[in-house]
Scaffold this motif. Structure first.
Motif, mmCIF file in Angstrom:
data_model
loop_
_atom_site.group_PDB
_atom_site.id
_atom_site.type_symbol
_atom_site.label_atom_id
_atom_site.label_comp_id
_atom_site.label_asym_id
_atom_site.label_seq_id
_atom_site.Cartn_x
_atom_site.Cartn_y
_atom_site.Cartn_z
ATOM 1 N N GLY B 32 4.130 -3.490 14.649
ATOM 2 C CA GLY B 32 4.009 -4.766 13.953
ATOM 3 C C GLY B 32 2.815 -4.788 13.024
ATOM 4 O O GLY B 32 2.900 -5.235 11.866
ATOM 5 N N ALA B 33 1.680 -4.276 13.529
ATOM 6 C CA ALA B 33 0.476 -4.252 12.695
ATOM 7 C C ALA B 33 0.690 -3.356 11.482
ATOM 8 O O ALA B 33 0.204 -3.649 10.385
ATOM 9 N N GLY B 34 1.449 -2.270 11.672
ATOM 10 C CA GLY B 34 1.719 -1.367 10.552
ATOM 11 C C GLY B 34 2.525 -2.045 9.457
ATOM 12 O O GLY B 34 2.263 -1.857 8.266
ATOM 13 N N GLU B 35 3.504 -2.876 9.871
ATOM 14 C CA GLU B 35 4.292 -3.596 8.863
ATOM 15 C C GLU B 35 3.402 -4.531 8.060
ATOM 16 O O GLU B 35 3.482 -4.591 6.831
ATOM 17 N N ALA B 36 2.527 -5.262 8.784
ATOM 18 C CA ALA B 36 1.621 -6.167 8.084
ATOM 19 C C ALA B 36 0.706 -5.384 7.146
ATOM 20 O O ALA B 36 0.435 -5.800 6.023
ATOM 21 N N ALA B 37 0.245 -4.202 7.627
ATOM 22 C CA ALA B 37 -0.677 -3.399 6.818
ATOM 23 C C ALA B 37 -0.003 -2.917 5.540
ATOM 24 O O ALA B 37 -0.617 -2.924 4.463
ATOM 25 N N ALA B 38 1.277 -2.524 5.652
ATOM 26 C CA ALA B 38 1.969 -2.029 4.462
ATOM 27 C C ALA B 38 2.034 -3.126 3.396
ATOM 28 O O ALA B 38 1.889 -2.854 2.197
ATOM 29 N N GLY B 39 2.239 -4.373 3.845
ATOM 30 C CA GLY B 39 2.270 -5.472 2.886
ATOM 31 C C GLY B 39 0.950 -5.628 2.151
ATOM 32 O O GLY B 39 0.924 -5.820 0.934
ATOM 33 N N VAL B 40 -0.159 -5.510 2.898
ATOM 34 C CA VAL B 40 -1.473 -5.631 2.263
ATOM 35 C C VAL B 40 -1.707 -4.476 1.296
ATOM 36 O O VAL B 40 -2.214 -4.653 0.185
ATOM 37 N N LEU B 41 -1.292 -3.267 1.704
ATOM 38 C CA LEU B 41 -1.530 -2.094 0.858
ATOM 39 C C LEU B 41 -0.738 -2.176 -0.442
ATOM 40 O O LEU B 41 -1.158 -1.630 -1.460
ATOM 41 N N ALA B 42 0.415 -2.861 -0.409
ATOM 42 C CA ALA B 42 1.199 -3.008 -1.648
ATOM 43 C C ALA B 42 0.361 -3.725 -2.700
ATOM 44 O O ALA B 42 0.454 -3.421 -3.898
ATOM 45 N N GLU B 43 -0.470 -4.662 -2.278
ATOM 46 C CA GLU B 43 -1.335 -5.387 -3.217
ATOM 47 C C GLU B 43 -2.566 -4.577 -3.584
ATOM 48 O O GLU B 43 -2.993 -4.554 -4.724
ATOM 49 N N ASP B 44 -3.191 -3.936 -2.581
ATOM 50 C CA ASP B 44 -4.478 -3.280 -2.815
ATOM 51 C C ASP B 44 -4.625 -2.035 -1.936
ATOM 52 O O ASP B 44 -5.080 -2.119 -0.791
ATOM 53 N N PRO B 45 -4.217 -0.867 -2.457
ATOM 54 C CA PRO B 45 -4.239 0.357 -1.645
ATOM 55 C C PRO B 45 -5.646 0.748 -1.183
ATOM 56 O O PRO B 45 -5.782 1.517 -0.234
ATOM 57 N N ALA B 117 -2.842 -10.622 12.486
ATOM 58 C CA ALA B 117 -3.587 -11.721 11.884
ATOM 59 C C ALA B 117 -4.864 -11.204 11.237
ATOM 60 O O ALA B 117 -5.265 -11.654 10.160
ATOM 61 N N GLY B 118 -5.508 -10.214 11.900
ATOM 62 C CA GLY B 118 -6.729 -9.626 11.344
ATOM 63 C C GLY B 118 -6.452 -8.924 10.024
ATOM 64 O O GLY B 118 -7.274 -8.963 9.103
ATOM 65 N N ILE B 119 -5.287 -8.280 9.926
ATOM 66 C CA ILE B 119 -4.942 -7.603 8.673
ATOM 67 C C ILE B 119 -4.764 -8.632 7.558
ATOM 68 O O ILE B 119 -5.179 -8.407 6.410
ATOM 69 N N ALA B 120 -4.170 -9.797 7.911
ATOM 70 C CA ALA B 120 -4.058 -10.867 6.910
ATOM 71 C C ALA B 120 -5.444 -11.339 6.485
ATOM 72 O O ALA B 120 -5.681 -11.652 5.314
ATOM 73 N N LEU B 121 -6.380 -11.362 7.451
ATOM 74 C CA LEU B 121 -7.757 -11.767 7.130
ATOM 75 C C LEU B 121 -8.391 -10.758 6.156
ATOM 76 O O LEU B 121 -9.034 -11.144 5.181
ATOM 77 N N VAL B 122 -8.162 -9.465 6.431
ATOM 78 C CA VAL B 122 -8.740 -8.430 5.576
ATOM 79 C C VAL B 122 -8.156 -8.498 4.164
ATOM 80 O O VAL B 122 -8.843 -8.197 3.178
ATOM 81 N N ALA B 123 -6.876 -8.925 4.065
ATOM 82 C CA ALA B 123 -6.274 -9.021 2.740
ATOM 83 C C ALA B 123 -7.060 -9.978 1.861
ATOM 84 O O ALA B 123 -7.240 -9.742 0.668
#
Lengths: 405, 159
Positions: B32-45, B117-123
């Motif tokens: 699950g965290a990986g899916e969220a991370a991929a979304g963030v990376l699409a914006e900012d690798p 949620a933390g990955i969303a925070l990092v975004a």
């Protein structure tokens, strides 16, 4: 990428400009500067420009930004504090106490000579050959260099070299020396030691709390909040020393628990007398406050000290995964066996180093943030962030830019 | 006869469950965290390093599961080929494994959610990734406590 940096610098400048009060020919601003540099900045400004300039030191209640000043050793660990936040104005700098504890706890959690050496080499490569010195990466590299040294030392203490690589590779003919004891053989001993070490860590945090109370002019409050718990926690360890098998002579056990009983009584009386320190004199309110204080602190200390058991869990995790890798790597024979040893052993140990290293970094930080900082730290400050050319992709070598602000 | 080997069978069951459930939980959490991370990376690798650490955090329960597996297998002597384990000891291992089986599995799921949620925070605020890590680690404490309960019990069982 260069253009990105140019825009970034311009936008920083613009937003700083906006905080200036200016007319067509004049402008006015006030800013925080490093107290040690205030005089030299004033000289620089009055000599080079036509300006009127004055400075004063911060008032006690003012919300001034924080600039930490430490020696090189302590400063290497400030990245851990920066991840958490900045001390409040008027609070003392926790770094001199935190740095050695972080180093020791990280080393215990990743206690392996082989992993420590690999981590040390990787960090030295980053610092001296790849020249990563600034920014988050540079700070982390310095912090992990020192932590890796600690890992090596604790690796000798617990006798770990890539787990039990020497024993596994030589079928038990050669064993890596163990300086103190092997945690796999006696986990209870390490559990007791972890919690004992945790109590020392918490005691150090309480000492900082007393120092902070003194800085705020309430030394008495700091003492009556902490001294009773020094007595009670020490007494609890003295009573538990017998059942845990640390001392065997019945006379010593009886003597220790006799002393411990009186320490608890004295601590309890101190709490009863002073828990409502600075508040109302109504006896019912004060007894209520004392009971609340006892309840909060008892549950707090219990969970804080138990939390250090994670040291044992991480020590076992590191060494057991390493042992599993060794079992896999030494399974073959002949040429294929050598290949298997290099491939499975190399990959497995690198993976374990990455995972266990991450765990050690994160959990050593948690013990600082939650348990240690919980004893004294407010952390409501903000860091001193002077206007500088903050770039992402290019590095500008500057000396004099700093002084201009 | 099946019952003759009841001790070793129960022991292997205990070890397998200990490796199985926390492993599944970690896989779900990390996934699950990986899916969220991929979304963030699409914006900012460039945030890869920060989100990777957050993604890895719910993975430790799987390690604790493997750790418990190893402890049960080596303490019972099964790893060295010893089949002489009483059924009482085997049942003991099975019960001792319960904390890491249940708490390891569930805490990995919850830690995975905090990591997401933390990955969303990092975004939004990459400089605050340290705080996101600490929030996720708060959940892991309970997996560690369960691991210790299991291991200390396993150490005290006589084969």
């Amino acid at each position: 990428m260069l253009y990105h940096d140019v825009l970034l610098v311009c936008s920083d400048k613009e937003s700083a400009d906006r905080s200036l009060l200016s007319t067509q020919y004049t402008f006015y601003f006030h800013a925080w500067v490093d107290a040690d540099k205030a005089e030299s900045i004033k000289q620089f400004l009055t000599e080079n420009f036509e300006v009127a300039c004055s400075y004063r030191s911060a008032e006690k209640e003012e919300e001034y930004p924080i600039l930490l000043k430490n020696n090189k050793f302590t400063d290497s660990f400030s990245v851990v504090l920066e991840m958490y936040g900045a001390p409040s104005p008027g609070e003392s700098d926790p770094m001199p106490v935190m740095a050695p504890f972080y180093m020791i706890i990280f080393g215990m959690m990743l206690s392996d000579v082989g992993y420590g050496l690999l981590l040390l080499l990787a960090c030295l490569y980053l610092i001296f050959i790849a020249k990563v010195k600034t920014g988050m990466m540079g700070q982390m590299a310095r912090m992990l260099t020192l932590s890796a040294v600690s890992s090596i030392i604790w690796g000798f203490v617990f006798g770990g070299f890539f787990g039990d690589l020497l024993t596994a590779a030589t079928n038990g003919r050669v064993n890596f020396p163990v300086l103190w004891f092997d945690p796999m053989g006696d986990p209870i001993k390490l559990l007791t030691f972890s919690m004992f070490f945790g109590a020392i860590h918490l005691f150090a945090g309480m000492a900082v709390d007393i120092r902070n109370s003194k800085l705020k002019g309430d030394l008495f409050g700091g003492l009556v909040n902490n001294v009773p718990w020094y007595l009670i926690i020490t007494a609890a360890f003295m009573i538990l020393a017998g059942p845990l098998g640390l001392i065997s002579s019945a006379g010593t056990i009886a003597l220790l628990s006799g002393i411990a009983k009186w320490m608890i009584i004295v601590g309890g009386v101190l709490i009863l007398l002073f828990a409502g320190h600075g508040g109302s004199w109504n006896p019912i309110i004060r007894i209520g406050k004392a009971l609340l204080n006892v309840y909060n602190n008892l549950t707090g200390f219990l969970s804080d000290i138990l939390s250090y058991s994670r040291i044992l869990a991480l020590v076992l995790a590191t060494s057991v995964i390493a042992q599993v890798v060794n079992i896999l790597a030494t399974g073959g024979s002949g040429i294929g066996g050598v290949l298997l040893f290099i491939l499975a052993g190399g990959l497995g140990h690198l993976l374990n180093l990455a995972l266990s290293g991450l765990s050690a970094f994160v959990h050593a930080a948690r013990l600082q943030y939650v348990e240690f900082f919980g004893k004294f730290f407010e952390g409501a400050g903000e860091y001193f962030a002077p206007l500088r050319r903050k770039t992402k992709y290019v590095e500008i070598e500057t000396d004099k830019l700093e002084a201009k602000k | 006869m099946f019952l003759e080997n009841l001790g070793p069978t129960l022991t292997i069951l205990a070890a397998s469950l200990a490796a199985l459930f926390p492993g599944v939980g970690s896989a779900k959490g990390v996934g699950g965290a990986g899916e969220a991370a991929a979304g963030v990376l699409a914006e900012d690798p460039s945030k890869f390093g920060r989100v990777l650490i957050l993604q890895a955090l719910p993975g430790t329960q799987g390690i604790y599961g493997l750790l418990s597996w190893f402890m049960i297998m080596s303490q019972s002597g099964l790893l060295a080929g010893n089949l002489d384990i009483s059924w009482q000891a085997g049942l003991g291992y099975l019960i001792a494994a319960l904390p890491i089986v249940v708490v390891g599995y569930l805490s990995a799921l919850y830690q995975g959610k905090v990591s997401e949620a933390g990955i969303a925070l990092v975004a939004k605020r990459p400089e605050e990734s340290g705080k996101a890590i600490v929030l996720a680690v708060m959940v892991e404490t309970y997996a560690i406590l369960a691991l210790l309960a299991t291991i200390l019990a396993v150490f005290s069982i006589q084969v």
